[in-house]
Design a protein around this motif. Structure first.
Motif, PDB file in Angstrom:
ATOM      1  N   GLY A 191      15.926 -11.623  13.919  1.00 14.20           N
ATOM      2  CA  GLY A 191      16.404 -12.310  15.116  1.00 14.20           C
ATOM      3  C   GLY A 191      15.720 -11.909  16.396  1.00 14.20           C
ATOM      4  O   GLY A 191      16.290 -12.056  17.476  1.00 14.20           O
ATOM      5  N   ARG A 192      14.475 -11.457  16.305  1.00 12.73           N
ATOM      6  CA  ARG A 192      13.803 -10.945  17.502  1.00 12.73           C
ATOM      7  C   ARG A 192      12.764 -11.929  18.037  1.00 12.73           C
ATOM      8  O   ARG A 192      11.979 -12.487  17.274  1.00 12.73           O
ATOM      9  N   LEU A 193      12.772 -12.099  19.355  1.00 16.85           N
ATOM     10  CA  LEU A 193      11.720 -12.804  20.072  1.00 16.85           C
ATOM     11  C   LEU A 193      10.829 -11.751  20.714  1.00 16.85           C
ATOM     12  O   LEU A 193      11.313 -10.871  21.427  1.00 16.85           O
ATOM     13  N   LEU A 194       9.519 -11.863  20.466  1.00 13.99           N
ATOM     14  CA  LEU A 194       8.581 -10.820  20.851  1.00 13.99           C
ATOM     15  C   LEU A 194       7.404 -11.422  21.606  1.00 13.99           C
ATOM     16  O   LEU A 194       7.078 -12.600  21.438  1.00 13.99           O
ATOM     17  N   ALA A 195       6.749 -10.603  22.420  1.00 13.93           N
ATOM     18  CA  ALA A 195       5.529 -11.002  23.117  1.00 13.93           C
ATOM     19  C   ALA A 195       4.427 -10.012  22.792  1.00 13.93           C
ATOM     20  O   ALA A 195       4.686  -8.826  22.546  1.00 13.93           O
ATOM     21  N   LEU A 196       3.191 -10.500  22.805  1.00 10.89           N
ATOM     22  CA  LEU A 196       2.066  -9.601  22.579  1.00 10.89           C
ATOM     23  C   LEU A 196       1.918  -8.631  23.749  1.00 10.89           C
ATOM     24  O   LEU A 196       2.072  -9.023  24.912  1.00 10.89           O
ATOM     25  N   PRO A 197       1.581  -7.379  23.456  1.00  9.18           N
ATOM     26  CA  PRO A 197       1.321  -6.425  24.540  1.00  9.18           C
ATOM     27  C   PRO A 197      -0.074  -6.653  25.120  1.00  9.18           C
ATOM     28  O   PRO A 197      -0.895  -7.380  24.553  1.00  9.18           O
ATOM     29  N   THR A 198      -0.358  -6.031  26.242  1.00  6.97           N
ATOM     30  CA  THR A 198      -1.679  -6.161  26.857  1.00  6.97           C
ATOM     31  C   THR A 198      -2.695  -5.232  26.205  1.00  6.97           C
ATOM     32  O   THR A 198      -3.899  -5.470  26.297  1.00  6.97           O
ATOM     33  N   ALA A 199      -2.223  -4.173  25.550  1.00  6.43           N
ATOM     34  CA  ALA A 199      -3.111  -3.235  24.859  1.00  6.43           C
ATOM     35  C   ALA A 199      -2.828  -3.288  23.360  1.00  6.43           C
ATOM     36  O   ALA A 199      -1.670  -3.354  22.941  1.00  6.43           O
ATOM     37  N   ARG A 200      -3.883  -3.261  22.554  1.00  8.47           N
ATOM     38  CA  ARG A 200      -3.723  -3.438  21.114  1.00  8.47           C
ATOM     39  C   ARG A 200      -2.939  -2.310  20.448  1.00  8.47           C
ATOM     40  O   ARG A 200      -2.166  -2.566  19.532  1.00  8.47           O
ATOM     41  N   THR A 240      -0.384  -0.656  20.987  1.00 12.13           N
ATOM     42  CA  THR A 240       0.971  -0.491  21.502  1.00 12.13           C
ATOM     43  C   THR A 240       1.892  -1.474  20.783  1.00 12.13           C
ATOM     44  O   THR A 240       1.427  -2.427  20.150  1.00 12.13           O
ATOM     45  N   PRO A 241       3.210  -1.258  20.863  1.00  9.72           N
ATOM     46  CA  PRO A 241       4.136  -2.156  20.152  1.00  9.72           C
ATOM     47  C   PRO A 241       4.240  -3.517  20.824  1.00  9.72           C
ATOM     48  O   PRO A 241       3.909  -3.692  21.999  1.00  9.72           O
ATOM     49  N   LEU A 242       4.726  -4.477  20.070  1.00 10.43           N
ATOM     50  CA  LEU A 242       5.108  -5.761  20.623  1.00 10.43           C
ATOM     51  C   LEU A 242       6.241  -5.571  21.635  1.00 10.43           C
ATOM     52  O   LEU A 242       7.010  -4.606  21.553  1.00 10.43           O
ATOM     53  N   ILE A 243       6.360  -6.486  22.588  1.00  6.53           N
ATOM     54  CA  ILE A 243       7.367  -6.403  23.640  1.00  6.53           C
ATOM     55  C   ILE A 243       8.584  -7.229  23.234  1.00  6.53           C
ATOM     56  O   ILE A 243       8.462  -8.420  22.952  1.00  6.53           O
ATOM     57  N   LEU A 244       9.747  -6.605  23.205  1.00  7.24           N
ATOM     58  CA  LEU A 244      10.975  -7.305  22.845  1.00  7.24           C
ATOM     59  C   LEU A 244      11.475  -8.117  24.041  1.00  7.24           C
ATOM     60  O   LEU A 244      11.765  -7.579  25.098  1.00  7.24           O
ATOM     61  N   LEU A 245      11.592  -9.440  23.843  1.00 11.87           N
ATOM     62  CA  LEU A 245      12.125 -10.311  24.886  1.00 11.87           C
ATOM     63  C   LEU A 245      13.587 -10.652  24.654  1.00 11.87           C
ATOM     64  O   LEU A 245      14.335 -10.865  25.601  1.00 11.87           O
ATOM     65  N   ALA A 246      13.990 -10.769  23.395  1.00 12.19           N
ATOM     66  CA  ALA A 246      15.376 -11.128  23.084  1.00 12.19           C
ATOM     67  C   ALA A 246      15.705 -10.662  21.682  1.00 12.19           C
ATOM     68  O   ALA A 246      14.844 -10.636  20.802  1.00 12.19           O
ATOM     69  N   GLN A 247      16.960 -10.289  21.482  1.00  9.19           N
ATOM     70  CA  GLN A 247      17.460  -9.874  20.173  1.00  9.19           C
ATOM     71  C   GLN A 247      18.722 -10.669  19.883  1.00  9.19           C
ATOM     72  O   GLN A 247      19.723 -10.553  20.601  1.00  9.19           O
ATOM     73  N   LEU A 248      18.697 -11.495  18.843  1.00  8.60           N
ATOM     74  CA  LEU A 248      19.859 -12.274  18.443  1.00  8.60           C
ATOM     75  C   LEU A 248      20.503 -11.641  17.221  1.00  8.60           C
ATOM     76  O   LEU A 248      19.861 -10.895  16.481  1.00  8.60           O
ATOM     77  N   ASP A 249      21.787 -11.954  17.009  1.00  7.78           N
ATOM     78  CA  ASP A 249      22.484 -11.448  15.833  1.00  7.78           C
ATOM     79  C   ASP A 249      22.463 -12.478  14.701  1.00  7.78           C
ATOM     80  O   ASP A 249      23.355 -12.495  13.857  1.00  7.78           O
ATOM     81  N   GLU A 250      21.447 -13.318  14.698  1.00  8.13           N
ATOM     82  CA  GLU A 250      21.276 -14.355  13.682  1.00  8.13           C
ATOM     83  C   GLU A 250      19.780 -14.610  13.537  1.00  8.13           C
ATOM     84  O   GLU A 250      18.990 -14.251  14.415  1.00  8.13           O
TER      85      GLU A 250
END
Length: 296
Positions: A44-53, A55-65
């Protein structure tokens, strides 16, 4: 050979764009502001690419579904999502708890929303499927600009895509379980589908068509789950290019004008390889429009 049927060039070396390895990465999209977003469906995660390779993806939203895919809202704030059993509005970037459910579309047997995309008129088209991929339990739904929801196709199994031609008059839809991709004529004013045709099909054991996109020349690009490949087809279904990917389960593709970006999955693997589940990229000068926004 016409420009629409020219063979694109793609680099042969793929490398990860972040340190994460996703369970079921999907729905990679180029936004109009240049950002790249994607989902990890089952978490249920919405993610964005980071600016540096490295590093982790950036969490934008976390849903419970489960979160199948998103489109940016045309207001510039938030997303429309195919999530759970319907459509959900995520009202702000980075504010996962502030969401408004718009519609519940699917019922028994247990089902969830899968891949989704908006057309140029701001309507969202989303597939649904049974959790166990029961044959015929899938469907394609459309959320219109006025909030009306319509189930436009039934008796599917694992719908993926859809993807639209640059002029918006053709929609491509995969049924991954059957190994098929069909095209439909679209009435841009009403969203009515007609003239179903088989664009291409894959033989058993050669992989399953998954997430797709269409470039500015009208060529169709498809991730091929289970084959570790991206394939590019002419609009009439002629195979133009096959690109190997160092992950067995590629799930979706995105063209930025400088890169071909591919999401992959570790789902169902007993022994995933080092790049299974990674978000990968290779050099590619092919351009495609940013993902269309949802009219909300």
């Amino acid at each position: 050979m016409s420009p629409h049927h020219s063979v694109p060039e793609v680099g042969t070396v793929f490398s990860p764009l972040a340190t994460d390895r996703l369970e079921l990465g999907e729905g990679v999209r180029l936004l109009s502001d240049g950002r790249i977003v994607l989902v990890d469906i089952l978490t249920g995660r919405l993610l964005a690419l980071p600016t540096a390779r490295d590093t982790p993806l950036i969490l934008l939203a976390q849903l419970d579904e489960p979160l199948g895919a998103v489109a940016p809202l045309d207001t510039g704030k938030g997303f429309l999502a195919a999530a759970g059993t319907g459509f959900t509005r995520l009202t702000e970037y980075g504010a996962p708890s502030r969401r408004t459910s718009l519609a519940d579309l699917v019922g028994s047997p247990p089902r969830r929303m899968n891949d989704a995309v908006c057309d140029a008129r701001g309507r969202m088209w989303a597939g649904s499927m049974a959790y166990d991929a029961a044959p015929g339990a899938g469907a394609l739904h459309r959320l219109d600009r006025d909030g009306t929801t319509v189930t436009v196709l039934k008796d599917l199994t694992v719908p993926n895509g859809p993807a639209f031609s640059p002029d918006g008059t053709t929609m491509y839809l995969a049924d991954s379980a059957l190994g098929t991709v069909d095209s439909y004529r679209v009435d841009p004013s009403t969203g009515t589908l007609s003239d179903r045709r088989r664009t291409f099909s894959l033989s058993p054991g050669s992989g399953s068509p998954d997430g797709m996109t269409v470039d500015d020349q009208g060529r169709l690009w498809s991730a091929v789950w289970g084959a570790g490949e991206i394939r590019c087809y002419s609009p009439d279904g002629r195979l133009l290019l096959t690109v190997g990917v160092p992950a067995r389960q590629p799930t979706s593709v995105c063209l930025t004008g400088t890169q071909l970006i591919v999401t992959t999955a570790r789902y169902g693997m007993d022994r995933p390889g080092p790049l299974d589940g990674a978000v990968l990229a290779a050099s590619c000068a092919v351009t495609a429009p940013p993902t269309a926004a949802a009219a909300r």
